[in-house]
Design a protein around this motif. Sequence first.
Motif, short mmCIF file in Angstrom:
data_model
loop_
_atom_site.label_atom_id
_atom_site.label_comp_id
_atom_site.label_asym_id
_atom_site.label_seq_id
_atom_site.Cartn_x
_atom_site.Cartn_y
_atom_site.Cartn_z
N VAL A 45 -17.08 -20.90 5.84
CA VAL A 45 -15.97 -21.07 4.93
C VAL A 45 -15.64 -22.34 5.10
O VAL A 45 -15.00 -22.74 6.17
N GLY A 46 -15.83 -23.11 4.13
CA GLY A 46 -15.33 -24.83 4.20
C GLY A 46 -16.29 -25.38 5.28
O GLY A 46 -17.44 -25.03 5.24
N SER A 47 -15.80 -25.91 6.28
CA SER A 47 -16.84 -26.22 7.23
C SER A 47 -16.57 -25.60 8.52
O SER A 47 -17.28 -25.95 9.43
N LEU A 92 -13.90 -15.74 -0.96
CA LEU A 92 -13.68 -15.48 0.45
C LEU A 92 -12.68 -16.66 1.02
O LEU A 92 -11.66 -16.53 1.64
N ALA A 93 -13.20 -18.09 0.61
CA ALA A 93 -12.18 -18.91 0.72
C ALA A 93 -10.81 -19.14 0.57
O ALA A 93 -9.98 -19.08 1.34
N THR A 94 -10.68 -18.84 -0.74
CA THR A 94 -9.18 -18.63 -1.24
C THR A 94 -8.36 -17.36 -0.65
O THR A 94 -7.44 -17.62 0.00
N LEU A 95 -9.16 -16.32 -0.41
CA LEU A 95 -8.54 -15.06 0.44
C LEU A 95 -8.11 -15.46 1.87
O LEU A 95 -6.88 -15.13 2.39
N ARG A 97 -7.10 -18.50 2.76
CA ARG A 97 -6.28 -19.68 2.50
C ARG A 97 -7.07 -20.93 2.78
O ARG A 97 -6.21 -22.01 3.17
N TYR A 98 -8.28 -21.07 2.29
CA TYR A 98 -8.87 -22.28 2.25
C TYR A 98 -8.70 -22.80 0.68
O TYR A 98 -8.62 -22.14 -0.15
#
Length: 179
Positions: A45-47, A92-95, A97-98
Amino acid sequence: MSTNDLSIEALAGTAARLRRHFDGSFAAPAASMTQPLEDFLAIRVGSDPFAFRLSEIAGLHVGIKIVPVPSPAVQLLGIVGIRGMMAPIYDLATLLRYPPSVNPRWFVIARAPQPVGFAFEAFESHLQVEPASLAGGDHQDAGTGEAGKHLRGTVRAAGALRPIIHLASMLEMIGDKHS
């Protein structure tokens, strides 16, 4: 009895012991198979590396078109049709907090009464790890803040320490936001 006869008897005894040991090694369970292994999916998720418990997942999909739908929930990317059923897909990233995912090609469907999916950008591998590679168990100790509420323990594998995403708590959060 000559010394030659004694050495032949000793040799025969040694051969019999070696034969029993050799045959017994096939009857015993393999050393690496005695430890129960746990299955995970390694993702990013992100990096940052994360993992899902395979037991919490009903399916892993890639490249299926997510159809956007109007919603006040910014985390909801849209819906997909899989095997005759519709499933909402959340970022998933938004959930966690990305920043929102740019191109979430992959998603998992959670093992739940109603199909719900979580999209992410990068799937890395399937992991099988021994319990010694796990830390934290079912406690909320793998992270801090809002995102930490959805992480349960960590797994060390594939060169990284990966927080384990707890899909049941993610489903609860989604349900709370929509009720």
